[in-house]
Design a protein around this motif. Sequence first.
Motif, mmCIF file in Angstrom:
data_model
loop_
_atom_site.group_PDB
_atom_site.id
_atom_site.type_symbol
_atom_site.label_atom_id
_atom_site.label_comp_id
_atom_site.label_asym_id
_atom_site.label_seq_id
_atom_site.Cartn_x
_atom_site.Cartn_y
_atom_site.Cartn_z
ATOM 1 N N GLY A 121 0.809 -1.339 -0.024
ATOM 2 C CA GLY A 121 -0.225 -0.151 -0.008
ATOM 3 C C GLY A 121 0.777 1.302 0.105
ATOM 4 N N ARG A 152 -5.077 -0.517 10.798
ATOM 5 C CA ARG A 152 -4.927 0.478 10.157
ATOM 6 C C ARG A 152 -4.943 1.637 11.029
ATOM 7 N NH1 ARG A 152 -7.342 0.220 3.907
ATOM 8 N NH2 ARG A 152 -6.812 2.569 4.165
ATOM 9 N N LEU A 157 -3.348 4.601 9.136
ATOM 10 C CA LEU A 157 -3.802 3.862 7.824
ATOM 11 C C LEU A 157 -5.102 4.182 7.444
ATOM 12 C CD1 LEU A 157 -1.334 0.980 8.028
ATOM 13 C CD2 LEU A 157 -0.825 3.067 6.799
ATOM 14 N N MET A 161 -5.833 5.077 1.581
ATOM 15 C CA MET A 161 -4.631 4.566 1.021
ATOM 16 C C MET A 161 -4.800 4.054 -0.279
ATOM 17 S SD MET A 161 -2.526 5.163 3.506
ATOM 18 C CE MET A 161 -1.101 4.396 3.521
ATOM 19 N N GLU A 163 -3.847 0.692 -2.667
ATOM 20 C CA GLU A 163 -3.279 -0.844 -2.626
ATOM 21 C C GLU A 163 -3.167 -1.661 -3.885
ATOM 22 O OE1 GLU A 163 -5.195 0.835 0.751
ATOM 23 O OE2 GLU A 163 -6.296 -0.266 -0.833
ATOM 24 N N TRP A 202 2.559 -1.322 4.113
ATOM 25 C CA TRP A 202 2.176 0.175 3.631
ATOM 26 C C TRP A 202 3.465 0.919 3.618
ATOM 27 C CZ3 TRP A 202 -3.241 0.141 3.084
ATOM 28 C CH2 TRP A 202 -3.810 -1.057 3.581
#
Length: 233
Positions: A121, A152, A157, A161, A163, A202
């Motif tokens: 991500g 998250r 997060l 976001m 991904e 991420w």
Amino acid sequence: MPYFTVFTSTYNRGYTLFRLYESLKNQGTTDFEWLIVNDGSTDNTHQLVEEWIRKEKEFSIRYLEKENGGKPRAINYGIRYARGKFFFMVDSDDFLLPNALSKMKNWCKEIENNSDYIGVGAARGFPDGSYIKGVSPIVNEQGYVDATNLQRIQFNLDADMCEAYKTKILKKYPMPEWPGEKFAPEQIALNEIALDGYKLRWHSDIIYQCNYLDDGLTKGSKVLEKITQWVMR
């Protein structure tokens, strides 16, 4: 096989879809296909995309049409035909910053053979370069954090976001479809993935720019969340 399927579902967004197309030309890699699902548009989307398909020589553009059924159904329809190793959803009113796919490819290479991970991500940003949440994700010195979708909030997060998911695995987790309902939160399927133990890596880099429109699903979903909270009081 292309490395990425860049997937876009669109409904009457011919007036903004061209920005995403232009951004895909500036990616530093052509190892991707752009898979567009037209979810019953009544505007000039068909004509625009057909023209791009005729002209584009650097990467593949694939175009599918279906009757209007909402984004979850469009995602499920599109992923059946995805050829890429990773499935990367980009909304029709947004676009990628230059070299976003090159960055994503490097990151995906780090985890593609690790069965603990379903994907990677990165952050979305506003036109002024700021994070959607107003603060950056909480990451390590290398600029990333490994976490599931259920973790998250603790790493900042929980705002938007983007991904890229391993296509073969994502196909096992279809988006929810309810009779008579065109909207369903993608988080339902993504949380199922998390419950099965899959992580994402991420990154804090902003590679994706949002342009929330008044008729967009994101604004509508926020209203729906507020209504739901009020009803449950």
